[in-house]
Design an enzyme around this catalytic site. Structure first.
Site, PDB file in Angstrom:
ATOM      1  N   HIS A 142      49.588  33.515  68.905  1.00 33.16           N
ATOM      2  CA  HIS A 142      50.479  34.597  68.858  1.00 33.16           C
ATOM      3  C   HIS A 142      51.945  33.865  69.042  1.00 33.16           C
ATOM      4  O   HIS A 142      52.202  33.562  70.256  1.00 33.16           O
ATOM      5  CB  HIS A 142      50.082  35.709  69.916  1.00 33.16           C
ATOM      6  CG  HIS A 142      49.131  36.473  69.564  1.00 33.16           C
ATOM      7  ND1 HIS A 142      49.014  37.948  69.822  1.00 33.16           N
ATOM      8  CD2 HIS A 142      47.787  36.409  69.411  1.00 33.16           C
ATOM      9  CE1 HIS A 142      47.985  38.607  69.358  1.00 33.16           C
ATOM     10  NE2 HIS A 142      46.903  37.528  69.468  1.00 33.16           N
TER      11      HIS A 142
ATOM     12  N   ASP B 206      43.053  33.312  60.923  1.00 37.78           N
ATOM     13  CA  ASP B 206      42.810  34.446  61.760  1.00 37.78           C
ATOM     14  C   ASP B 206      42.319  35.699  60.953  1.00 37.78           C
ATOM     15  O   ASP B 206      43.442  36.227  60.199  1.00 37.78           O
ATOM     16  CB  ASP B 206      44.022  34.942  62.591  1.00 37.78           C
ATOM     17  CG  ASP B 206      43.491  36.024  63.579  1.00 37.78           C
ATOM     18  OD1 ASP B 206      42.558  36.502  63.692  1.00 37.78           O
ATOM     19  OD2 ASP B 206      44.416  36.231  64.273  1.00 37.78           O
TER      20      ASP B 206
ATOM     21  N   ASP C 229      35.466  39.274  64.470  1.00 45.17           N
ATOM     22  CA  ASP C 229      37.117  38.597  64.192  1.00 45.17           C
ATOM     23  C   ASP C 229      36.868  37.072  64.591  1.00 45.17           C
ATOM     24  O   ASP C 229      36.803  36.760  65.756  1.00 45.17           O
ATOM     25  CB  ASP C 229      38.010  39.512  65.461  1.00 45.17           C
ATOM     26  CG  ASP C 229      39.263  38.915  64.947  1.00 45.17           C
ATOM     27  OD1 ASP C 229      39.600  37.803  64.393  1.00 45.17           O
ATOM     28  OD2 ASP C 229      40.152  39.730  65.655  1.00 45.17           O
TER      29      ASP C 229
ATOM     30  N   GLU D 258      46.677  42.615  60.731  1.00 40.42           N
ATOM     31  CA  GLU D 258      45.620  43.165  61.005  1.00 40.42           C
ATOM     32  C   GLU D 258      45.809  44.648  61.563  1.00 40.42           C
ATOM     33  O   GLU D 258      47.004  45.051  62.038  1.00 40.42           O
ATOM     34  CB  GLU D 258      45.052  42.498  62.356  1.00 40.42           C
ATOM     35  CG  GLU D 258      45.789  42.286  63.605  1.00 40.42           C
ATOM     36  CD  GLU D 258      45.138  41.695  64.596  1.00 40.42           C
ATOM     37  OE1 GLU D 258      43.847  41.592  64.882  1.00 40.42           O
ATOM     38  OE2 GLU D 258      45.831  40.854  65.235  1.00 40.42           O
TER      39      GLU D 258
ATOM     40  N   HIS E  48      50.652  39.795  64.106  1.00 35.70           N
ATOM     41  CA  HIS E  48      51.258  38.769  64.994  1.00 35.70           C
ATOM     42  C   HIS E  48      51.755  37.592  63.835  1.00 35.70           C
ATOM     43  O   HIS E  48      50.950  37.228  63.166  1.00 35.70           O
ATOM     44  CB  HIS E  48      50.653  38.179  66.100  1.00 35.70           C
ATOM     45  CG  HIS E  48      49.292  38.128  65.988  1.00 35.70           C
ATOM     46  ND1 HIS E  48      48.874  36.690  65.748  1.00 35.70           N
ATOM     47  CD2 HIS E  48      48.054  38.703  65.854  1.00 35.70           C
ATOM     48  CE1 HIS E  48      47.344  36.894  65.573  1.00 35.70           C
ATOM     49  NE2 HIS E  48      47.061  38.065  65.629  1.00 35.70           N
TER      50      HIS E  48
ATOM     51  N   GLU F 272      41.663  42.323  58.909  1.00 37.09           N
ATOM     52  CA  GLU F 272      42.725  41.307  59.229  1.00 37.09           C
ATOM     53  C   GLU F 272      42.561  40.329  58.104  1.00 37.09           C
ATOM     54  O   GLU F 272      41.459  39.802  57.660  1.00 37.09           O
ATOM     55  CB  GLU F 272      42.433  40.803  60.519  1.00 37.09           C
ATOM     56  CG  GLU F 272      43.476  39.707  60.772  1.00 37.09           C
ATOM     57  CD  GLU F 272      43.324  39.216  62.340  1.00 37.09           C
ATOM     58  OE1 GLU F 272      44.480  38.645  62.771  1.00 37.09           O
ATOM     59  OE2 GLU F 272      42.372  39.309  62.763  1.00 37.09           O
TER      60      GLU F 272
END
Length: 314
Positions: A175, A98, A87, A200, A167, A295
């Site tokens: 976030h 992300d 990640d 994710e 998120h 994700e």
């Protein structure tokens, strides 16, 4: 803005393609992370807070679901029977991509990886302007938990980890306040036009619930922290390093080492206790279980939904 975030996504695609080509059992985790991060720095033309790495490379193994990266001196080696979540994030002008995938060399784990990949794709499909977050979570859980995996002769139903979620993402804020659940029963809040989301999912053979455990490596300055007076000179020095190099982006101990910071653990603890910096210890399901994660970052444009980090690989 679109061009900035697409540039960050293209770097992500190229880096993960290269990393997949060198990944094999026996590689030192710290070497893996440093190779990956140096490649990001080079391709994105790292430039202070303008462009660079968005957060530390998570390479959590097996029952560790997230937020693990080796600290300096760590000798962990990637094994044939490991399930590793890779990640990592890139950013250009604060626009963060992300995106994560899972690596397993042993084909026995394929159904576990497929469960999370398909659940993430379902979450992406269900997302959109005016969609309720709880509806996305319910759809993800239904797909995730339709899978089972046989590990060493024992069959497990794959579970969505109920206290982990996707998120919303804001500029320099990984976030940004909204959570995308991966189980049913979440909140009724709706997704809105112009928002970025990290969709994710985490599929587990364990309890489907994580808790903080192991040595901490990830830290992040609180986004809306005001001025807090500090007594320790060393803590003030460390804070100025954090402000200059990371601002409100997440960082890890290796990044401080790389900047030449030494003997900073007391000062870092002081910043955490003052509420200026938040520690993010590894999140773990029960020992002996396996967790997979996939994700993507999506952007809800007025006329379409752009899956910014999508590549040929996943």
């Amino acid at each position: 803005m679109y061009n900035a975030v697409r540039r960050a996504a293209e770097v992500h695609r190229q880096v993960r393609k290269y990393i997949r080509s060198i990944l094999k059992p026996g590689i030192l985790m710290i070497d893996l992370c440093e190779t990956l991060e140096n490649m990001v720095r080079k391709l994105i033309k790292e430039d202070g807070l303008e462009s660079g790495i968005a957060f530390p490379t998570g390479c959590s193994l097996n029952w560790v679901a997230a937020h693990w990266t080796p600290n300096s001196g760590d000798k962990t080696v990637l094994q044939y029977d490991d399930v590793m979540k890779l990640d990592f994030g890139t950013q250009v002008e604060g626009h963060i991509v992300d995106c994560a995938f899972t690596v397993a060399f042993n084909p026995m784990f394929s159904p576990l990886l497929e469960a999370s990949r398909e659940a993430t794709n379902t979450g992406i499909r269900e997302s959109g302007i005016d969609v309720r977050l709880c509806d996305v979570g319910a759809a993800i859980q239904e797909v995730m938990e339709s899978y089972e995996v046989e590990i060493n002769g024992k069959v497990f139903q794959v579970k969505s980890i109920r206290n982990l979620n996707g998120h919303s993402i804001g500029p320099y804020q990984i976030h940004a306040g909204k959570s995308v659940p991966i189980v049913k029963g979440g909140e009724q809040t709706k997704m809105e036009e112009g928002e970025f989301y990290a969709i994710e999912t985490f599929g587990s053979t364990g309890k489907g619930y994580v808790r903080e455990d192991l040595e901490c490596s990830h830290y992040m300055k609180n986004f809306d922290v005001g001025h807090i007076p500090l007594r320790l000179t060393r803590a003030k020095q460390l804070l100025s390093t954090i402000n200059k190099h990371f601002s409100t982006l997440a960082f890890c101990r290796r990044y401080l080492d790389r900047l030449g910071e030494t003997k900073y653990l007391m000062a870092l603890k002081n910043l955490c206790e003052a509420g200026i910096v938040q520690p993010y210890p590894p999140l773990c399901d029960v020992k002996g279980s396996y967790v997979a994660q996939f994700e993507h970052t999506i952007l809800l444009r007025p006329t379409c939904k752009e899956v910014i980090s999508r590549g040929e690989d996943y």
